[in-house]
Design an enzyme around this catalytic site. Structure first.
Site, PDB file in Angstrom:
ATOM      1  N   HIS A   2      46.548  47.016  42.651  1.00 55.36           N
ATOM      2  CA  HIS A   2      46.652  46.709  44.070  1.00 55.36           C
ATOM      3  C   HIS A   2      45.832  47.659  44.945  1.00 55.36           C
ATOM      4  CE1 HIS A   2      47.613  44.621  47.560  1.00 55.36           C
ATOM      5  NE2 HIS A   2      47.886  45.769  48.129  1.00 55.36           N
ATOM      6  N   TYR A  56      41.868  47.959  47.988  1.00 53.55           N
ATOM      7  CA  TYR A  56      41.690  48.605  49.304  1.00 53.55           C
ATOM      8  C   TYR A  56      40.625  49.695  49.242  1.00 53.55           C
ATOM      9  CZ  TYR A  56      45.466  45.649  50.560  1.00 53.55           C
ATOM     10  OH  TYR A  56      46.200  44.525  50.786  1.00 53.55           O
ATOM     11  N   HIS A  83      41.127  33.097  45.978  1.00 50.34           N
ATOM     12  CA  HIS A  83      41.582  34.135  46.912  1.00 50.34           C
ATOM     13  C   HIS A  83      40.663  35.346  46.885  1.00 50.34           C
ATOM     14  CE1 HIS A  83      43.880  37.428  48.616  1.00 50.34           C
ATOM     15  NE2 HIS A  83      44.055  37.984  47.433  1.00 50.34           N
ATOM     16  N   PHE A  84      40.386  35.855  45.676  1.00 48.33           N
ATOM     17  CA  PHE A  84      39.656  37.129  45.710  1.00 48.33           C
ATOM     18  C   PHE A  84      38.149  36.965  45.844  1.00 48.33           C
ATOM     19  CE2 PHE A  84      40.376  36.927  40.981  1.00 48.33           C
ATOM     20  CZ  PHE A  84      39.066  37.035  40.525  1.00 48.33           C
ATOM     21  N   HIS A  85      37.618  35.759  45.523  1.00 51.66           N
ATOM     22  CA  HIS A  85      36.197  35.573  45.833  1.00 51.66           C
ATOM     23  C   HIS A  85      36.009  35.473  47.349  1.00 51.66           C
ATOM     24  CE1 HIS A  85      35.499  35.020  41.569  1.00 51.66           C
ATOM     25  NE2 HIS A  85      34.208  35.111  41.806  1.00 51.66           N
ATOM     26  N   ARG A 103      42.878  29.524  35.498  1.00 49.79           N
ATOM     27  CA  ARG A 103      41.749  30.427  35.651  1.00 49.79           C
ATOM     28  C   ARG A 103      41.400  31.014  34.274  1.00 49.79           C
ATOM     29  NH1 ARG A 103      44.073  36.227  38.077  1.00 49.79           N
ATOM     30  NH2 ARG A 103      41.937  36.878  37.688  1.00 49.79           N
ATOM     31  N   ARG A 104      40.243  31.622  34.159  1.00 46.95           N
ATOM     32  CA  ARG A 104      39.834  32.384  32.974  1.00 46.95           C
ATOM     33  C   ARG A 104      39.814  31.592  31.681  1.00 46.95           C
ATOM     34  NH1 ARG A 104      42.964  38.149  33.506  1.00 46.95           N
ATOM     35  NH2 ARG A 104      41.247  39.122  34.597  1.00 46.95           N
TER      36      ARG A 104
END
Ligand code: HAS
Ligand code: CU
Length: 544
Positions: free
Chosen positions: A220, A224, A371-373, A434-435
């Protein structure tokens, strides 16, 4: 800030070396991304081994290599220019760079030789060859000098300037250096005590629950670590490029403190489905995750308000007229605006993930890479490009080769990322996993996914073209004949001049202690339980 002094320019070589390594490998990883889209869509022949190798290299380069090299290189630039003094211990900084490079090479060789197709996360039972872990460790160890230098330079500057506020960009980078040091603890314990011994064949079993908890502790906050430098640029570089002022310096400080203090005590939202963790702890981490969304909301507000000052100064009137008046053709401003526009839907997806029960609807589906792309590959990475456009003239002493090319590149990245991730979100809701190299499921289910796979290929092509434009533009800037008139870096001024700030918003000593207490509350039990709970003997996993 003082300009043209030979002093701060000493960081230029360091910054260029770091960012070029990051960007060059980013170019390779972008191509791999396109290959993966073509393979999954069955345009290219299926090959599970190549697919998983490619996903691993793509993920490791984008998430660890591009980020770490960019953050460290950008960090040196920010320290030297915002504090207006040379980089402390430059030789150590170069040793760090070489160590990072060696680690990257070792890990890449390990992946390319097919011995480390574990994707980019450190989740057993997938175990890589030991050389991968050693390579990854060297990459991390090589960043330690940056942590030390950033903190040392901040402390020294404060001593020399008693009572004066540390410049905001440096304050942000110092928060990031402290965050990075803490972030690494979980994964280092996992690698040293669990994964390396397993990969060397020294142990026959791995406690997967413990390993996943340790990795979640790192996973996590690490996002950041990627994000904070982008926020530094959004607060300190973008408003000025747009012709405006930073709306609030104190809000920036509060945001950096909150990101540091709230991001490390959470992470169980990555393992909401793991049976080893109790529901109460997961719920607590879910609340913590909502808390860490706050600084991003504050950032959205503050940066948008800063852009508004620019739009109004440029003659924009009315409720929304200032938006049209923004300098949309100025690459550095444009990149910041597009970043905010991607942060919004990307953050929305994150809030869905964080909502404990809703996560089970989207966990391990294409929703997750969507989400993370969008939020990392989109919002954060576009600010890396934007920062490069701001820094290159200062670093090379030459005008940017082409501003229209830069603007085109940013638009292509924005549109390409949306074209890629909007279908992915939808495919996630249709439960596409995914993956996976291939999807041998019910033909009717697979048929529902098909139309969207061609859309995502179009997105992938746009992203690759965009990556090429970025690299070409930066490369040609080195050879450009037009000199940059002012090589001094000046950061955005605030609407109201910052004379003093409360001591709490000018240092991290108190926050660091609070952080330790919060981490102990959040993690002592979820990690500690594995040492006193009676569990079934773990199975012997597929250790190679
Ligand atoms: Fe996340 C999974 C929750 C932010 C990265 N995340 C991931 C993974 C990655 C990642 C890489 O709770 C996958 C890991 C893996 O491989 O398994 N994430 C969140 C939440 C936030 C969040 C709540 N993530 C990020 C950031 C990332 C990142 C930032 C990288 C940099 N994420 C999760 C969860 C999972 C997860 C679960 C695990 C799920 C699972 O099942 O595996 C928040 O911090 C987001 C807050 C953001 C907002 C948006 C605010 C809006 C703004 C825009 C303002 C715009 C304006 C427009 C005003 C609430 C700031 C102005 C316009 C003009 C024209 C001027
Ligand atoms: Cu997370």
């Amino acid at each position: 800030m003082s300009s043209g002094s030979a002093e701060f320019r000493r960081a230029d070589g360091l910054t260029l070396a770091h960012i070029w390594v990051g960007f060059a490998l980013f170019g390779v990883a972008a191509l791999l991304g396109l290959y993966q889209l073509l393979e999954r869509s069955e345009v290219l022949p299926k090959s599970a081994a190549t697919y998983y190798g490619s996903v691993t290299l793509h993920g490791v380069v984008m998430a660890f290599v591009l980020t770490t090299f960019f953050v460290v290189g950008f960090g040196y630039f920010v320290s030297a220019t915002s504090l207006a003094r040379p980089i402390r211990w430059p030789r150590l900084a170069w040793i760090g760079f070489v160590t990072m490079l060696a680690g990257t090479a070792l890990a890449a060789i390990s992946i390319l030789s097919g011995k480390a197709t574990i994707l980019y996360t450190f989740y057993p039972p997938m175990i890589a060859h030991w050389s991968f872990y050693v390579g990854a460790a060297l990459l991390l160890v090589g960043s330690f000098p940056w942590i030390a230098i950033t903190i040392a330079m901040t402390v020294r500057w404060k001593k020399d300037n008693p009572g004066r506020p540390v410049p905001l960009p440096q304050f942000g980078m110092a928060a990031n250096a402290i965050l990075w040091a803490w972030t690494l603890v979980g994964v280092v314990i996992e690698v040293v005590f669990q994964l390396l011994p397993a990969s060397l064949g020294l142990v026959q079993t791995v406690d997967v629950g413990l390993a996943r908890a340790l990795f979640a502790w790192t996973l996590h906050p690490i996002v950041y670590f990627w994000l904070i430098p982008a926020y530094v640029a959004l607060y300190s570089i973008v408003p000025k490029a747009a012709g405006g002022y930073l709306f609030s310096d104190e809000m920036g400080r509060i945001v950096f403190v909150m990101l540091l203090v709230f991001s490390l005590p959470i992470g169980l939202h990555h393992v909401f489905v793991d049976p080893e963790q109790a529901a109460g702890w997961k719920l607590m981490h879910a609340f913590g995750t909502f808390l860490v969304a706050l600084p991003t909301l504050l950032t959205g507000f503050t940066v948008a308000a800063s852009l508004e000052t620019a739009g109004r100064l440029r003659g924009g009137r009315g409720l929304f007229g200032w938006i049209r008046a923004l300098p949309w053709n100025e690459p550095v401003a444009l990149g910041g605006i597009l970043a905010l526009l991607m942060l919004l839907p990307g953050g929305f997806g994150g809030l869905v993930n964080a909502s404990y029960a809703m996560d089970s609807m989207v966990h391990n589906t294409m929703w997750m890479p969507a989400h993370f792309h969008l939020i990392f590959g989109g919002a954060v990475v576009i600010v890396y490009f934007t920062s490069a456009y701001a820094l290159w003239p200062k670093l090379t002493g030459r005008r940017l080769f082409s501003r229209p090319m830069a603007a085109t590149q940013l638009w292509l990245w924005f549109l390409g990322m949306l074209t890629l991730t909007v279908p992915w979100h939808y495919l996630g809701l249709l439960w596409m996993p995914r993956r996976t190299a291939y999807t041998p499921y019910d033909p009717q289910i697979v048929a529902r996914w098909r139309p969207w796979t061609s859309v995502m290929i179009a997105g992938g092509v746009m992203l690759v073209v965009s990556a090429v434009l970025l690299l070409v533009n930066l490369l040609l800037t080195h050879a450009s004949r037009e000199p940059e008139a002012d090589r001094g870096m000046t950061y955005a001024e605030t609407v109201e001049p910052v004379v003093t700030v409360p001591a709490l918003l000018n240092g991290f000593a108190v926050w660091n202690w609070l952080l330790v207490v919060l981490m102990a509350i959040a993690w002592a039990y979820p990690i500690g339980q594995f040492f006193f709970m009676e569990v079934h003997k773990p199975l012997v996993w597929g250790v190679r």
